[in-house]
Write a protein that holds these residues in place. Structure first.
Motif, PDB file in Angstrom:
ATOM      1  N   THR A  24      -4.599   2.862  -5.419  1.00  0.00           N
ATOM      2  CA  THR A  24      -5.929   3.260  -5.896  1.00  0.00           C
ATOM      3  C   THR A  24      -6.805   2.031  -6.119  1.00  0.00           C
ATOM      4  N   LEU A  25      -6.208   0.986  -6.685  1.00  0.00           N
ATOM      5  CA  LEU A  25      -6.962  -0.250  -6.928  1.00  0.00           C
ATOM      6  C   LEU A  25      -7.448  -0.844  -5.609  1.00  0.00           C
ATOM      7  N   PHE A  26      -6.578  -0.870  -4.604  1.00  0.00           N
ATOM      8  CA  PHE A  26      -6.988  -1.430  -3.304  1.00  0.00           C
ATOM      9  C   PHE A  26      -8.097  -0.588  -2.672  1.00  0.00           C
ATOM     10  N   VAL A  27      -7.942   0.735  -2.721  1.00  0.00           N
ATOM     11  CA  VAL A  27      -8.957   1.612  -2.124  1.00  0.00           C
ATOM     12  C   VAL A  27     -10.303   1.420  -2.835  1.00  0.00           C
ATOM     13  N   GLU A  28     -10.269   1.379  -4.171  1.00  0.00           N
ATOM     14  CA  GLU A  28     -11.532   1.272  -4.918  1.00  0.00           C
ATOM     15  C   GLU A  28     -12.200  -0.082  -4.685  1.00  0.00           C
ATOM     16  N   LYS A  29     -11.398  -1.148  -4.628  1.00  0.00           N
ATOM     17  CA  LYS A  29     -11.990  -2.478  -4.422  1.00  0.00           C
ATOM     18  C   LYS A  29     -12.542  -2.634  -3.016  1.00  0.00           C
ATOM     19  N   ILE A  30     -11.775  -2.238  -2.036  1.00  0.00           N
ATOM     20  CA  ILE A  30     -12.158  -2.519  -0.641  1.00  0.00           C
ATOM     21  C   ILE A  30     -13.262  -1.569  -0.175  1.00  0.00           C
ATOM     22  N   ALA A  31     -13.132  -0.290  -0.500  1.00  0.00           N
ATOM     23  CA  ALA A  31     -14.217   0.646  -0.156  1.00  0.00           C
ATOM     24  C   ALA A  31     -15.475   0.287  -0.955  1.00  0.00           C
ATOM     25  N   GLU A  39     -15.895   5.831   3.800  1.00  0.00           N
ATOM     26  CA  GLU A  39     -14.790   6.786   3.730  1.00  0.00           C
ATOM     27  C   GLU A  39     -13.644   6.363   4.651  1.00  0.00           C
ATOM     28  N   SER A  40     -13.958   5.984   5.878  1.00  0.00           N
ATOM     29  CA  SER A  40     -12.875   5.658   6.820  1.00  0.00           C
ATOM     30  C   SER A  40     -12.158   4.377   6.400  1.00  0.00           C
ATOM     31  N   ILE A  41     -12.878   3.447   5.816  1.00  0.00           N
ATOM     32  CA  ILE A  41     -12.218   2.242   5.289  1.00  0.00           C
ATOM     33  C   ILE A  41     -11.290   2.613   4.125  1.00  0.00           C
ATOM     34  N   GLY A  42     -11.775   3.476   3.246  1.00  0.00           N
ATOM     35  CA  GLY A  42     -10.925   3.925   2.138  1.00  0.00           C
ATOM     36  C   GLY A  42      -9.663   4.598   2.627  1.00  0.00           C
ATOM     37  N   ARG A  43      -9.800   5.448   3.636  1.00  0.00           N
ATOM     38  CA  ARG A  43      -8.619   6.127   4.207  1.00  0.00           C
ATOM     39  C   ARG A  43      -7.669   5.123   4.843  1.00  0.00           C
ATOM     40  N   GLN A  44      -8.248   4.170   5.538  1.00  0.00           N
ATOM     41  CA  GLN A  44      -7.414   3.145   6.190  1.00  0.00           C
ATOM     42  C   GLN A  44      -6.604   2.372   5.150  1.00  0.00           C
ATOM     43  N   VAL A  45      -7.246   2.004   4.049  1.00  0.00           N
ATOM     44  CA  VAL A  45      -6.540   1.255   2.998  1.00  0.00           C
ATOM     45  C   VAL A  45      -5.395   2.096   2.445  1.00  0.00           C
ATOM     46  N   ASN A  46      -5.658   3.376   2.197  1.00  0.00           N
ATOM     47  CA  ASN A  46      -4.588   4.240   1.691  1.00  0.00           C
ATOM     48  C   ASN A  46      -3.456   4.359   2.703  1.00  0.00           C
ATOM     49  N   GLU A  47      -3.807   4.573   3.964  1.00  0.00           N
ATOM     50  CA  GLU A  47      -2.764   4.723   4.981  1.00  0.00           C
ATOM     51  C   GLU A  47      -1.946   3.448   5.163  1.00  0.00           C
TER      52      GLU A  47
END
Lengths: 330, 330
Positions: free
Chosen positions: B153-160, B174-182
């Motif tokens: 969650t921290l990575f998704v919130e920071k990078i997105a 959105e797609s960057i957030g999904r990529q970070v999660n994946e």
């Protein structure tokens, strides 16, 4: 014993290896136990060196970097570093502008930093010292003659570090450090004892449902033990103890510090009560820092540190800093 | 019960009052439980909204600010926020560029963010969602269908958040957030249970000398229970669990995260072992963050999150951020 360690004997060295891996801006000498900012010595700048027993992280190693400490020397858990560490650190960071030792008032630290100053001066390093003794809870304790040094250490290191980063001379950086200490007072409470790796059992017995008021950062005895109090009652008690000792001149820097195991949610709730207690006593707050900064291993509890700050100290507080634990403006 | 609180009923509100007092850059609506960056809405920028149960601080409120979240919605302890909170947050932060909801994969959060998205869209706000489900320890649990959302969650919130701050459009953020999660996987261990204020006793029984492998962030059961292991053995177990699930492509962002009550000295020591374990498996580490970021009240323990990061994700990770808990470059 619920510890995330290998064996007690390697706790400090393991921590230093992990610090080095996470923070490439630091040079960590694991064998000699010296943490130095990578770009030291910095020409024209006074260098700041601190240190003390381990177990209080992020103090001091987490405060090494531009705008704060030049080097830190960690001892064994709750044990002073040896003079050779501080002398080695001083030699590594001195640019010729001199070195300020920032020393928490514990008997071992005071003696060892004194010896280190002699060693460094023998090598031609000009050394000045600031003693931190902000804890109003007790005079004299298991570890101290006089008042203990606790949360104000962060204020001294940040503000003197900012003065050094501006190129101010050693005597001025020293006098600012002394002023910050003289303007600061702390009071802490423990909701649980802490457990050192070597001992493996709590440093003292604190029955469930009781708290210890006026605790230090080594599990040493506090001022008194009472049945559990609310966050608001604890805030009133701590703020009273501080303002009785140092009648408020406005405004203050406030540090609401966790001892290590108290959740941040509770610390912020405690901060709300500290702010209320200060407001009710007419004390204006210029800046507030909430978090685990001067800790005592896995102790539950919190401390309050207030520093009377004039415009100049506030300006230095706000100046850029770049360390593992405190960072802004860079 | 060793808690620094007033009464269990006011823990979340007290924490919000304290957050507001410490961080003037945030607007905190204590009654409606919405934390918003003071300068929102920011023209031309996608807004990020997250939220979840309280007790995981600094997640999410400590991640609100330029370069990361626009708003956060805290629920009761370990309880999803209600849809009205997220809809209210979306309305407060939307500049017209749309809102990205970042949702940890817990049944209540998923349902309530879905309802909030409908409410917000009814008000003309364009909403996209990223679901975070990085925990490899278990599929399905007390709180989840599928994998739990934890440290990623921290990575998704920071990078997105960095992508949004650059003015990238909603579909790209959105797609960057999904990529970070994946690209992210996590594994956590508990050395103790945690105690919620309402319950006042540990969420599960973990005898001294045992640890729970594959724990979540709510005291829910893990993958297996074992006699106490060393820091090095735990690091090997966690890293194995992650790389078996996601064979390494280099390099990774590493988060070595404390669950709340584990001393920072131990966390850094654990980081040394995680780095060793990664090195032995040929995984290069580009950046490491060590500290208490995604916590579980007073639980002792730690988690490891790895995110496979290409140059673009690394660049966004390094971009400036200014929040209570994560700050650099500003």
């Amino acid at each position: 014993m619920r510890m995330l360690i290998n064996v007690p004997e390697t706790v400090v060295a393991d921590g230093l290896r992990g610090l080095a891996a996470a923070h490439p801006d630091l040079t960590v000498d694991v064998e000699n136990r010296v943490i130095v900012r990578r770009d030291a010595p910095v020409a024209g700048q006074v260098a700041l060196v601190s240190g003390g027993g381990s177990g209080h992280e992020p103090l001091h190693g987490g405060f090494v970097g531009p705008g704060m400490l030049s080097a830190a020397c960690p001892g064994e858990v709750f044990t002073s570093p040896v003079p050779d560490q501080m002398a080695r650190a001083a030699a590594a960071v001195d640019s010729g502008a001199g070195v300020l030792f920032i020393v928490k008032n514990y008997t071992g630290d005071v003696l060892n930093f004194d010896m280190a100053a002699e060693l460094a001066e023998d090598e031609g390093v000009q050394v000045a010292k600031v003693l931190v003794n902000d804890d109003v809870a007790v005079t004299d304790s298991l570890y101290t003659a006089g008042r203990r040094g606790t949360g104000a250490t962060l204020f001294v290191e940040k503000i003197a570090g900012a003065a050094a980063a501006e190129g101010q001379p050693l005597e001025r950086v020293e006098s600012i450090g002394r002023q910050v200490n003289e303007n600061s007072r702390s009071f802490g409470v423990a909701l649980s004892a802490c457990t050192t790796p070597a001992k493996g059992s709590p440093t003292f017995e604190l029955p469930d449902g009781e708290l210890e008021l006026g605790i230090g950062i080594h599990g040493e005895p506090g001022r008194e033990r009472r049945p559990m109090m609310t966050s608001g009652e604890i805030a009133d008690f701590a703020v009273n103890a501080i303002v009785e000792d140092m009648p408020p001149r406005n405004p203050v820097l406030a540090l609401v510090n966790g001892m290590g195991a108290t959740p941040l949610l509770e610390l912020y709730g405690f901060n709300a009560e500290v702010q209320r207690a200060l407001r009710e006593r007419g004390v204006a707050v210029a800046r507030t820092l909430v978090g685990n900064y001067v800790t005592s291993l896995d102790m539950a509890g919190a401390s309050v540190t207030l520093c009377q700050a004039d415009e100049e100290l506030l300006r230095l507080w706000d100046a850029p800093v770049k360390t593992p634990a405190l960072r802004w403006g860079m």
